[in-house]
Scaffold this active site. Sequence first.
Site, PDB file in Angstrom:
ATOM      1  N   LYS A 211      53.669  -5.070  97.385  1.00 34.23           N
ATOM      2  CA  LYS A 211      54.351  -3.790  97.592  1.00 34.23           C
ATOM      3  C   LYS A 211      54.428  -3.476  99.085  1.00 34.23           C
ATOM      4  O   LYS A 211      55.471  -3.135  99.608  1.00 34.23           O
ATOM      5  CB  LYS A 211      53.601  -2.699  96.823  1.00 34.23           C
ATOM      6  N   GLU A 217      45.146 -10.829 101.812  1.00 33.70           N
ATOM      7  CA  GLU A 217      45.003 -11.983 100.917  1.00 33.70           C
ATOM      8  C   GLU A 217      46.364 -12.624 100.658  1.00 33.70           C
ATOM      9  O   GLU A 217      46.529 -13.850 100.714  1.00 33.70           O
ATOM     10  CB  GLU A 217      44.387 -11.561  99.570  1.00 33.70           C
ATOM     11  N   GLY A 272      51.259   0.214  92.549  1.00 36.08           N
ATOM     12  CA  GLY A 272      51.051  -1.226  92.357  1.00 36.08           C
ATOM     13  C   GLY A 272      50.627  -1.565  90.937  1.00 36.08           C
ATOM     14  O   GLY A 272      51.142  -2.498  90.315  1.00 36.08           O
ATOM     15  N   ARG A 273      49.700  -0.789  90.389  1.00 36.94           N
ATOM     16  CA  ARG A 273      49.185  -1.101  89.048  1.00 36.94           C
ATOM     17  C   ARG A 273      50.139  -0.659  87.943  1.00 36.94           C
ATOM     18  O   ARG A 273      49.831  -0.818  86.764  1.00 36.94           O
ATOM     19  CB  ARG A 273      47.798  -0.478  88.878  1.00 36.94           C
ATOM     20  N   GLU A 358      41.237   1.714  88.769  1.00 37.81           N
ATOM     21  CA  GLU A 358      41.787   2.082  90.081  1.00 37.81           C
ATOM     22  C   GLU A 358      42.459   3.453  90.000  1.00 37.81           C
ATOM     23  O   GLU A 358      42.537   4.170  90.989  1.00 37.81           O
ATOM     24  CB  GLU A 358      42.773   1.011  90.579  1.00 37.81           C
ATOM     25  N   HIS A 389      30.563 -13.693  69.546  1.00 40.54           N
ATOM     26  CA  HIS A 389      29.486 -14.673  69.707  1.00 40.54           C
ATOM     27  C   HIS A 389      28.836 -14.559  71.078  1.00 40.54           C
ATOM     28  O   HIS A 389      28.165 -15.495  71.521  1.00 40.54           O
ATOM     29  CB  HIS A 389      30.040 -16.080  69.472  1.00 40.54           C
ATOM     30  N   LYS A 513      38.363  -3.075 103.119  1.00 40.97           N
ATOM     31  CA  LYS A 513      39.386  -3.835 103.850  1.00 40.97           C
ATOM     32  C   LYS A 513      39.160  -3.722 105.356  1.00 40.97           C
ATOM     33  O   LYS A 513      39.223  -4.707 106.092  1.00 40.97           O
ATOM     34  CB  LYS A 513      40.789  -3.290 103.538  1.00 40.97           C
TER      35      LYS A 513
HETATM   36  O1  F6P Z   1      43.804  -2.855  97.459  1.00 37.12           O
HETATM   37  C1  F6P Z   1      44.318  -2.313  96.311  1.00 37.12           C
HETATM   38  C2  F6P Z   1      45.793  -2.489  96.240  1.00 37.12           C
HETATM   39  O2  F6P Z   1      46.420  -1.645  97.135  1.00 37.12           O
HETATM   40  C3  F6P Z   1      46.305  -2.255  94.824  1.00 37.12           C
HETATM   41  O3  F6P Z   1      46.511  -0.926  94.554  1.00 37.12           O
HETATM   42  C4  F6P Z   1      47.527  -3.090  94.822  1.00 37.12           C
HETATM   43  O4  F6P Z   1      47.991  -3.347  93.518  1.00 37.12           O
HETATM   44  C5  F6P Z   1      47.030  -4.318  95.545  1.00 37.12           C
HETATM   45  O5  F6P Z   1      46.172  -3.825  96.545  1.00 37.12           O
HETATM   46  C6  F6P Z   1      48.088  -5.185  96.155  1.00 37.12           C
HETATM   47  O6  F6P Z   1      48.869  -4.471  97.074  1.00 37.12           O
HETATM   48  P1  F6P Z   1      50.253  -5.017  97.555  1.00 37.12           P
HETATM   49  O7  F6P Z   1      51.161  -5.153  96.383  1.00 37.12           O
HETATM   50  O8  F6P Z   1      50.750  -4.019  98.558  1.00 37.12           O
HETATM   51  O9  F6P Z   1      50.024  -6.366  98.200  1.00 37.12           O
END
Ligand code: F6P
Length: 549
Positions: A211, A217, A272-273, A358, A389, A513
């Site tokens: 987003k 990452e 995002g979620r 979240e 199990h 972060k």
């Molecule tokens: O760190 C949490 C977050 O901001 C989530 O809310 C989001 O889904 C995820 O990181 C990834 O963010 P992006 O889509 O901006 O890479």
Amino acid sequence: MNADGRIRLNQTPEWTALAKHREELGEVRLRELFAADPGRGTAYTLRVGDLYVDYSKHLVTDGTLALLRELAAATDVFGLRDAMFRGERINTTEDRAVLHTALRAPREAVVEVDGENVVPAVHAVLDRMADFAERVRSGEWTGHTGRRIRNVVNIGIGGSDLGPAMAYEVLRPYTARDLTFRFVSNVDGADLHEATRDLDPAETLFIVASKTFTTIETVTNATSARTWLLDALGDEAAVARHFVALSTNAGKVADFGIDTANMFEFWDWVGGRYSYDSAIGLSLMIAIGPDRFREMLDGFRIVDEHFRTAPAEANVPLLLGLLGIWYNNFFDAQSHAVLPYSHYLSKFTAYLQQLDMESNGKYVGRDGREVEWQTGPVVWGTPGTNGQHAYYQLIHQGTKLIPADFIGFAEPVAELSDGLKAQHDLLMANFFAQTQALAFGKTPDEVRGEGVPEELVPHKTFKGNHPTTTILARELTPSVLGQLVALYEHKVFVQGAVWNIDSFDQWGVELGKVLAKRVEPALTEGAEVPGLDASTTALVATYRELRGR
Ligand code: F6P
């Protein structure tokens, strides 16, 4: 009193009435509730779309449900719901509208943000996605060397990973089986390594999903993926055929080196979620095709409309949200299990963890004050039979109250062989048996009646009274998946509304972060980090020593 002049939640008459009711109910027994009302097993059920929802095995009476609905009315859950659907900026800490529901609005709908109808833009992106997905699926979109794309690797994390990865798994039987799909999220290089080690770069398409397009990452993995590609193909021009981006941030996409012509857009009013039914679902759309993707959106819409219009007594997301509040706030339940009896739903609970935790993992209310009541539960679970199990022992005979959702289907997946389809009744026998055992248990007398020696009777007794919701549908289709996800989205909404928290921000993820950025030079270069605590300093030193630095 709240900063906004409203009485604090735990001081409202509705909350106090629920607390009193809880005391009066005492050790309410499900066995007794069922004995007192033979019709309970059908009366305490609701339908929404294709979902049959049984809530009879809950520690509630008609009186409890009425009081819970009064709490919802007092906290104006439906008022906030209407504001969300209208496009108001209900995400106050980020000053944003919350309009994932617009992602599945029909073409002719009008949903305005700041006076502008966003629906045409939603459908324009869906149409572009459909066109691109068809071109990849048909082989018309080729890689740089002219070879067909056979592998699609989605690089993203959080909402830019969990949704498409979960939905791909759920809808596997509907996917193009001649294409390979992988989902890379972890910044641990092992993730990208394992995802790409057996792939041919000339046949691989990377979808970089972010987003913000600033997530470390994702940007790191995407950079490594580009290096992997260029090492093999040796030509910068290859990037345009092998990389597309899904983002709200065109500037950052261009900075990364992806042509914005290869970018599929979404908007800041999609959290995002809550985003996998936006452009973030491109990998899924390539996998299942645009028609199936649209069927899934139709499923979302069925539950959106239900949530928007059904009266409180028949409103399933409202009911599920309130039942969660009942246990969370009046029984001190700490967690909530989601236990699907479908192998294809293996990633569903992991997806729900982000959606729920979240959204509602907050200790500060919308009024800026600390809450004085419990908010979001720990959400956990894996496919049911495997759990039986492993950890079900604790649910049955442990000391904790763990409300659980059981999700199952009448039909096995069509493509299974007849022999494997025959296993479905056994799967579902477990499904029904577990909620029965959890609810009604086994009394000491019943155990004795089986001839169990007296010293083992306490061990073999099941107290029961463990509350569950059963969600049953005929078949796990794209539409049913959309219905399930929308159901949980709105359930989470209801709970956030009652608890008076902003379910749509996530400030709690920021500190880690920032600190990671500060600590990284200490790991790589041994740089001194001002103000680093003694524990972390020693850990960093040990890490460097172990790495021979
Ligand atoms: O760190 C949490 C977050 O901001 C989530 O809310 C989001 O889904 C995820 O990181 C990834 O963010 P992006 O889509 O901006 O890479």
